[in-house]
Design an enzyme around this catalytic site. Structure first.
Site, short mmCIF file in Angstrom:
data_model
loop_
_atom_site.label_atom_id
_atom_site.label_comp_id
_atom_site.label_asym_id
_atom_site.label_seq_id
_atom_site.Cartn_x
_atom_site.Cartn_y
_atom_site.Cartn_z
CD GLU A 35 62.46 83.22 5.14
OE1 GLU A 35 61.93 82.56 6.06
OE2 GLU A 35 63.54 82.89 4.61
N GLY A 39 67.35 89.77 7.40
CA GLY A 39 67.99 88.46 7.32
C GLY A 39 67.87 87.64 8.59
CG ASP A 308 76.67 84.40 7.34
OD1 ASP A 308 77.54 85.22 7.72
OD2 ASP A 308 75.72 84.04 8.05
CG HIS A 442 88.75 104.01 40.03
ND1 HIS A 442 88.96 102.65 40.16
CD2 HIS A 442 88.39 104.46 41.27
CE1 HIS A 442 88.76 102.30 41.41
NE2 HIS A 442 88.41 103.39 42.12
#
Length: 463
Positions: A35, A39, A308, A442
């Site tokens: 495709e 992804g 996945d 800081h």
């Protein structure tokens, strides 16, 4: 028959990274994508959703401009332009992936790959069928949105992430089914654009993977923004109208009906295991994902699965890291370590942001650790106050005996960027001593990370 040292099936963040790493190691590599390169993550997930959320963040900041001494007459936005920007960014990065693969001389095939056994596969391309073979094949076919019986997305009234990312117009009201990262990000986006949003979650807390204390703060923050949240609640029935839908939801308190313009189904994903020819191999599929060992090896020699399709956590960075580990293991690279799933950070890019790595407090206690807990609120951090974004907290979880950093959990400004500090600390097996001795600049938000460590050991300075 085209033969390669490695064939990768799927060009998402796991697949294309694996292919590039293989090429770097001198392997003749092919990648098959049916495709679009990049992804779901690049084209329909991670990147374009962050573009949408950035627009929502800008809208919120402009609405609050008077807090910074800036007068703005009103806030207007163009939904089409917001969506177009998101799609343009996805398209740009898609081309970038193609460039990287070409640069590393990875041969890319556009088509659907199917295993035929014995280290071979066939690819159905527009130009016809191509037969390929390799002693090592990596499946990186990703996953798709899970749908529940009777609540299947139809692209009109019931949306998946694709429709939710490319709306033609804003719905007046929206029900988000599922309060994981995807559901919460969409709820946050649409809420910022003025949509009346309801979130329904079957479990007892939103963001179920997160530390309960952080999830509770997130729940409170979202409710204050006007998002309606129903936990311990399930959608059991839908009734569709011409341009609206009625959701019947059920909880311990009983049933109620919620009528909304649109519904987003965000109840997880299921691996793309179909039509891959797995029946010609020994590979096993379990509850929608391919079973693998710690090196991503399936039960079929020479066949691997990453990302996945190989199971949770379904995150792009986990897929990419798996791909690198898998390829380096195949290549016989020295010093390769298997994936530590507890070291995979999670980020939710809502407003406020949520980020975490490692064990939650509850999980640490369940595993038998005696823990020290540190907390530091952003309202005590000078940079957060100066930014006008002082809500949220940093939480640390330490092993009392060894001083090991077991987990870190954050909610507040830019925590999705800050979490990497704790990721590196855990990777280096840093103890509380090193973290307390480290000098944090800081004024920065990261000082809250330092203070949360100090707090775990009774040394916090600014609360």
């Amino acid at each position: 028959m085209n033969t390669y040292d490695l064939i990768v099936v799927g060009g998402g963040p796991g697949g294309y990274v694996a292919a590039i790493r293989a090429a770097q190691l001198g392997m003749k590599t092919a990648l098959v994508e049916r495709e679009h390169l990049g992804g779901i993550c690049l084209n329909w997930g991670c990147i374009p959703t962050k573009a949408l959320l950035r627009s929502a963040e800008m809208i919120e900041q402009i609405r609050q401009a008077d807090r910074y001494g800036i007068s703005v007459a009103g806030v207007e936005f163009d939904l089409d332009q917001i969506v177009a920007r998101s799609r343009h960014i996805a398209g740009t990065l898609n081309k970038g992936v193609a460039h990287l693969l070409k640069k590393h001389q990875v041969e890319v095939y556009s088509g659907h790959a199917r295993l035929t056994g014995g280290g071979q596969l066939e690819v159905d391309c527009d130009s016809g069928r191509i037969d390929m073979a390799s002693g090592s094949i990596i499946l990186a076919t990703g996953a798709r949105a899970r749908s529940l019986p009777g609540i299947e997305p139809d692209g009109k009234l019931v949306w998946t992430y694709k429709e939710a990312m490319t709306p033609d117009s804003l719905p007046d009201s929206l029900l988000v089914m599922g309060a994981g990262a995807i559901g919460i990000e969409f709820a946050s986006f649409y809420n910022s654009l003025g949509v009346k949003v309801t979130v329904v979650e079957a479990l007892d807390q939103i963001l179920p993977a997160e530390d309960a204390e952080i999830a509770e703060l997130a729940d409170k923050a979202f409710r204050e923004k006007g998002i309606r949240i129903l936990t311990g609640t399930r959608v059991i029935e839908l009734r569709k109208g011409a341009d609206s839908v009625v959701a019947v939801v059920e909880s311990e308190a009983g049933r109620q009906e919620i009528e909304v313009t649109r519904l987003i189904s965000a109840v997880g994903v299921v691996g793309n295991t179909e039509q891959l020819g797995l029946e010609h191999t020994r590979a096993e599929v379990d509850r929608g994902t391919i079973r693998v060992d710690e090196w991503s090896q399936t039960a079929e020699p020479g066949l691997y699965a990453i990302g996945d399709v190989a199971g949770a956590p379904c995150l792009a960075h986990k897929a990419s890291h798996e791909g690198i580990i898998c390829v380096e293991r195949i290549a016989g690279e020295p010093g390769v370590s298997s994936l530590d799933r507890a070291a995979v950070p999670g980020c939710t890019y809502s407003s406020p942001q949520i980020a975490s790595v490692g064990l939650t407090e509850a999980k640490a206690r369940e595993q038998g650790y005696q823990v020290r807990i540190g907390r530091f609120p952003f309202k005590a951090n000078g940079k957060a106050i100066a930014l006008g974004d002082p809500e949220g907290m940093v939480k640390t979880v330490f092993d009392e005996q060894s001083g090991e950093l077991l987990g870190a959990h954050m909610i507040g400004p830019e925590v999705t960027e800050m979490i990497q500090g704790y990721v590196v600390a855990r990777q280096l097996e840093t103890t509380e001593h090193e973290l307390m001795q480290a000098i944090f600049p800081h004024p920065t938000l990261s000082e809250s990370m330092h203070e949360a460590v100090l707090d775990a050991y009774g040394k916090v300075l600014h609360v």
